[in-house]
Every structure is written in structure tokens, then in C-alpha cells.
Design an enzyme around this catalytic site. Structure first.
Site, PDB file in Angstrom:
ATOM      1  N   ARG A   1     -19.986  93.293  73.412  1.00 61.36           N
ATOM      2  CA  ARG A   1     -19.827  92.484  72.183  1.00 61.36           C
ATOM      3  C   ARG A   1     -18.528  91.688  72.323  1.00 61.36           C
ATOM      4  O   ARG A   1     -17.439  92.258  72.171  1.00 61.36           O
ATOM      5  CB  ARG A   1     -19.755  93.375  70.927  1.00 61.36           C
ATOM      6  CG  ARG A   1     -20.901  94.296  70.640  1.00 61.36           C
ATOM      7  CD  ARG A   1     -22.081  93.770  69.872  1.00 61.36           C
ATOM      8  NE  ARG A   1     -21.991  92.778  68.859  1.00 61.36           N
ATOM      9  CZ  ARG A   1     -22.040  92.988  67.532  1.00 61.36           C
ATOM     10  NH1 ARG A   1     -22.129  94.210  67.065  1.00 61.36           N
ATOM     11  NH2 ARG A   1     -22.023  91.984  66.676  1.00 61.36           N
TER      12      ARG A   1
ATOM     13  N   ASN B   1     -15.097  86.628  61.207  1.00 62.46           N
ATOM     14  CA  ASN B   1     -15.880  87.664  60.530  1.00 62.46           C
ATOM     15  C   ASN B   1     -17.340  87.231  60.558  1.00 62.46           C
ATOM     16  O   ASN B   1     -17.684  86.138  61.040  1.00 62.46           O
ATOM     17  CB  ASN B   1     -15.385  87.877  59.100  1.00 62.46           C
ATOM     18  CG  ASN B   1     -15.943  89.146  58.483  1.00 62.46           C
ATOM     19  OD1 ASN B   1     -15.906  90.214  59.109  1.00 62.46           O
ATOM     20  ND2 ASN B   1     -16.482  89.058  57.290  1.00 62.46           N
TER      21      ASN B   1
ATOM     22  N   ASP C   1     -13.522  90.859  62.430  1.00 63.69           N
ATOM     23  CA  ASP C   1     -13.815  91.320  63.789  1.00 63.69           C
ATOM     24  C   ASP C   1     -12.713  90.928  64.771  1.00 63.69           C
ATOM     25  O   ASP C   1     -12.558  91.565  65.807  1.00 63.69           O
ATOM     26  CB  ASP C   1     -15.167  90.758  64.228  1.00 63.69           C
ATOM     27  CG  ASP C   1     -16.257  91.290  63.319  1.00 63.69           C
ATOM     28  OD1 ASP C   1     -16.782  92.371  63.590  1.00 63.69           O
ATOM     29  OD2 ASP C   1     -16.508  90.654  62.279  1.00 63.69           O
TER      30      ASP C   1
ATOM     31  N   ARG D   1     -22.287  99.504  65.006  1.00 68.72           N
ATOM     32  CA  ARG D   1     -21.743  98.152  64.869  1.00 68.72           C
ATOM     33  C   ARG D   1     -20.589  98.193  63.882  1.00 68.72           C
ATOM     34  O   ARG D   1     -20.348  99.208  63.237  1.00 68.72           O
ATOM     35  CB  ARG D   1     -22.810  97.113  64.505  1.00 68.72           C
ATOM     36  CG  ARG D   1     -23.932  97.528  63.638  1.00 68.72           C
ATOM     37  CD  ARG D   1     -23.555  97.915  62.239  1.00 68.72           C
ATOM     38  NE  ARG D   1     -22.727  96.901  61.602  1.00 68.72           N
ATOM     39  CZ  ARG D   1     -21.914  97.123  60.579  1.00 68.72           C
ATOM     40  NH1 ARG D   1     -21.788  98.352  60.069  1.00 68.72           N
ATOM     41  NH2 ARG D   1     -21.207  96.166  60.030  1.00 68.72           N
ATOM     42  N   GLY D   2     -19.883  97.040  63.787  1.00 68.77           N
ATOM     43  CA  GLY D   2     -18.691  97.011  62.942  1.00 68.77           C
ATOM     44  C   GLY D   2     -17.470  97.239  63.826  1.00 68.77           C
ATOM     45  O   GLY D   2     -17.464  98.142  64.682  1.00 68.77           O
TER      46      GLY D   2
HETATM   47  O1  MRU Z   1     -22.209  92.302  63.939  1.00 70.46           O
HETATM   48  P1  MRU Z   1     -21.537  93.460  63.277  1.00 70.46           P
HETATM   49  O2  MRU Z   1     -22.380  94.153  62.285  1.00 70.46           O
HETATM   50  O3  MRU Z   1     -20.881  94.388  64.270  1.00 70.46           O
HETATM   51  O4  MRU Z   1     -20.398  92.722  62.486  1.00 70.46           O
HETATM   52  C1  MRU Z   1     -19.311  93.367  62.003  1.00 70.46           C
HETATM   53  C2  MRU Z   1     -19.293  93.282  60.585  1.00 70.46           C
HETATM   54  O5  MRU Z   1     -19.935  94.101  59.963  1.00 70.46           O
HETATM   55  C3  MRU Z   1     -18.534  92.301  59.855  1.00 70.46           C
HETATM   56  O6  MRU Z   1     -18.255  91.107  60.382  1.00 70.46           O
HETATM   57  C4  MRU Z   1     -17.410  93.010  59.149  1.00 70.46           C
HETATM   58  O7  MRU Z   1     -17.131  92.329  58.009  1.00 70.46           O
HETATM   59  C5  MRU Z   1     -16.198  93.201  59.994  1.00 70.46           C
HETATM   60  S1  MRU Z   1     -16.279  94.567  61.004  1.00 70.46           S
HETATM   61  C6  MRU Z   1     -15.586  95.733  60.037  1.00 70.46           C
END
Ligand code: MRU
Length: 356
Positions: A91, A248, A238, A51-52
């Protein structure tokens, strides 16, 4: 980044197999998962094994490469279009995912009907996407580090560290740079319910790097801002709209509003691959709504060493689970990119946005 002295990337590909750190098991267990096909890799994005934004993008690129290796000669382009649709459905908010699938598709299309060369181009492009991501994040660290004063107490949300990218991270990269420069930053890490990316992942990363920090519950951030114990905020993103609005992790908007009310600078760090030039305004960013059981239940380890789920809400209570929110540009002091720090405005975004 180092895990017990060994360098790891979050995700990589070896001989057609995608390999990644199994993030739901952290911080209690460090395991690598092997994914043999693009379908398996797509599931790993959807179920958040990875994720991320940046890590999702790199994984999507590798999934496209796996699809190219498996696609039938006579139906190559149709098979690839189908694979892209499957991967893109995983996603919806993470712009890097779409950036990656489209970059691989363009590389394939550039080879015309030469299928062997298209396969090679897909694999090479996937590796380039991952390498670019790591390089951008390292540059974000260099551009963001000068913004951090000596001894700064910094609030962050969710995990925008190296686990959210291929390496280094976005929001945490300047903090690592400041730490290495001897500035002694301290990080307030909020838990980030419901999936606990702050408590589980950011805290674990900071511990690996020896960066002083404390985990707080999500609703404590305002208290620490008001009582003068937070000097600045750095979060990831994101998806960034063309007007500078930023999507985000859910809870970012509240943090930004309280930061502004207390005169605390609120920065967003992201590679330019997170900018969506086709999205004019934050209200148009699609917000992923995840399974309500992520809110109703929690995962943990029993004393017997079993990873198990328990319900914390009444059985009959439904839940809502938006994964992201949008922070309007007016709350953001600047966007830290690999090309430099720009204002969160249409002009600032246009000055760094990629065209392809
Ligand atoms: O749902 P996730 O864990 O994929 O979300 C992403 C994130 O961790 C955050 O929103 C983050 O701050 C931005 S992605 C680097």
C-alpha cells in the site's frame, strides 16, 4: 474495543502467527483470520483484509517479525531486506507501513551479526509498534475531546476508528471520549465509496459503542453542511507532509473545501507516526490507484448467505479508482496528535514530528 462485550485489538501476533479481524466481512460477519507467514500477512494488507493507516503499520511490523523468525541464518539481512521490499510494495500511501518496516529494520541492524538477538529484537519491536499505536490513539482521544462542544454534530469520512488502528482510532477516538464524558455527540457517517468503510465499519463501531449516528451517501455531506446540521469535521490521515498537507481517503478534499465555504472547522486526527518528514509538500505524496473493479462492482450477501460480487456499471465502461486525495493545509483547523493539537503548518508539524 469491545465486540459484544469482549475486548479485541484489530491485529495482534501470537506464537509467530498474525491474527486479525477480517474487515471485508464486517458488519455482517465477525471473523478472525490467522496468517502463518510474512507473505500471507503482506497479502492481507494488499487485499485490505486489514486496512487503515495504524492497523496497516502494526500489521507490517508483525509481518517483519514473521520474516525475521523465518529468515535463514546465513542470509539473514538479505532475507529481511527482501521481506521489507515485499511488505512495502503493498500500500504505497500509508506512511505508517514504512514507519513500521524501517523501525524493525533499525532494531535488527542494531544487533549486528547476532541473528538470534536480531530475531528477538524484531519480535519485540513489532509488539512495541502495536502497543504505541494503541497508546497514541488513546491520547489523541484525550487531546481531541475538549474540541468537541456539548451535543456536537460531527461529520467524518471513511473509517478512522479502532478498526483503522490497533485500538481506539484517530478521528473517532475524541468522539468516543466525548461520548463517555456525556457530551452526547452525533456522528454523520458517509458511506465512503467505493469500499464503504464508513457505511460498513464506522457505523458498526459506533453501534458497538452506542454512539448516535446516521449513515449518509457521500454526496449528502455538502447538503448537511450548508443547511447548518454539521458543527465540525474530524477525519483521519494516511500521510501528512512536512508542510501540513494531508492525504486521506478519496473525497476528503471535497469535504474540506465545502466545510471551509460554510465556516465549519475541519480537523485531522493522526498519530505522529503518520507524518512523513521526508515529504515536503502534499503534491509529493504517492497516491495509490486501486483496481477499477472496486468501482465497477460491489460486494454483498445473498439471501442464501453467500458473500458475492455484482457489477453495477456497463460491462464496457472503464473506471478510475484513486484511493486517496490531498487536502492542502489551509483547509485544516488543526491536527490532533498524541502530543497535542498543532496547526497544519510546517512549524506545527515540526513541533511534533518524530526523528526516528
Ligand atoms: O484504504 P484504507 O481503508 O486503508 O484507508 C484508510 C482510511 O480508512 C482513511 O483514509 C482514514 O481516514 C485514515 S487511516 C486511519
Amino acid at each position: 474495543m469491545n465486540v459484544d462485550g469482549k475486548h479485541f485489538r484489530t491485529v495482534w501476533m501470537e506464537a509467530g502467527t498474525v491474527r486479525m479481524i477480517n474487515q471485508p466481512l464486517l458488519p455482517h460477519r465477525f471473523e478472525i483470520v490467522d496468517l502463518p507467514s510474512y507473505q500471507h500477512t503482506a497479502v492481507s494488507i494488499r487485499d485490505m483484509t486489514v486496512r487503515g493507516a495504524g492497523a496497516i503499520g502494526a500489521t507490517a511490523g508483525f509481518a517483519m517479525a514473521q520474516a525475521a523468525l523465518a529468515a535463514r541464518d546465513q542470509r539473514f539481512h538479505a532475507d529481511m531486506a527482501e521481506a521489507a521490499a515485499v511488505i512495502e510494495a503493498t500500500r504505497p500511501t500509508a506512511q505508517n507501513l514504512f514507519y513500521a518496516t524501517r523501525r524493525v529494520l533499525r532494531a535488527i541492524q542494531a544487533q549486528g551479526s547476532d541473528v538470534p538477538r536480531a530475531r528477538e529484537a524484531a519480535v519485540a519491536t513489532a509488539h512495541e509498534i502495536a502497543d504505541d499505536d494503541a497508546a497514541c490513539c488513546e491520547a489523541i482521544g484525550s487531546h481531541g475531546e475538549p474540541l468537541i462542544p456539548q451535543g456536537a454534530r460531527i461529520s467524518t469520512h471513511c473509517n478512522a476508528g479502532w478498526l483503522a488502528f490497533v485500538d481506539w482510532g484517530s478521528a473517532i477516538s475524541p468522539i468516543y471520549a466525548a461520548h463517555r464524558a456525556g457530551k452526547e455527540p452525533f456522528v454523520w457517517v458517509d458511506e465512503t465509496k467505493p469500499r464503504g468503510q464508513g457505511a460498513r465499519l464506522t457505523a458498526w463501531e459506533l453501534l458497538q459503542e452506542g454512539v448516535p449516528h446516521a449513515v449518509i451517501c457521500d454526496n449528502a455531506t455538502g447538503h448537511y453542511m450548508k443547511s447548518g446540521q454539521i458543527d465540525m469535521v474530524i477525519v483521519g490521515s494516511d500521510r501528512i507532509a512536512a508542510n501540513g498537507d494531508v492525504a486521506n481517503k478519496i473525497g476528503t478534499y471535497s469535504s474540506a473545501v465545502v466545510a471551509k465555504a460554510n465556516g465549519i472547522p475541519f480537523y485531522v486526527a493522526a498519530p505522529t507516526t503518520t507524518i512523513d518528514p521526508d515529504c515536503p509538500h502534499g503534491d509529493q505524496i504517492p497516491i495509490e490507484e486501486r483496481d477499477q473493479d472496486e468501482v465497477r462492482c460491489t460486494w454483498g450477501w445473498t439471501d442464501e448467505g453467500q458473500f458475492t460480487r455484482v457489477r453495477t456499471t456497463p460491462e464496457g465502461s472503464p473506471a478510475r479508482n484513486p484511493a486517496f486525495d490531498v487536502t492542502p493545509a489551509e483547509y485544516i483547523a488543526g491536527i490532533i496528535t498524541e502530543k497535542g493539537v498543532v496547526p497544519a503548518s510546517a512549524q506545527g508539524i515540526a513541533s511534533v514530528a518524530r526523528t526516528g
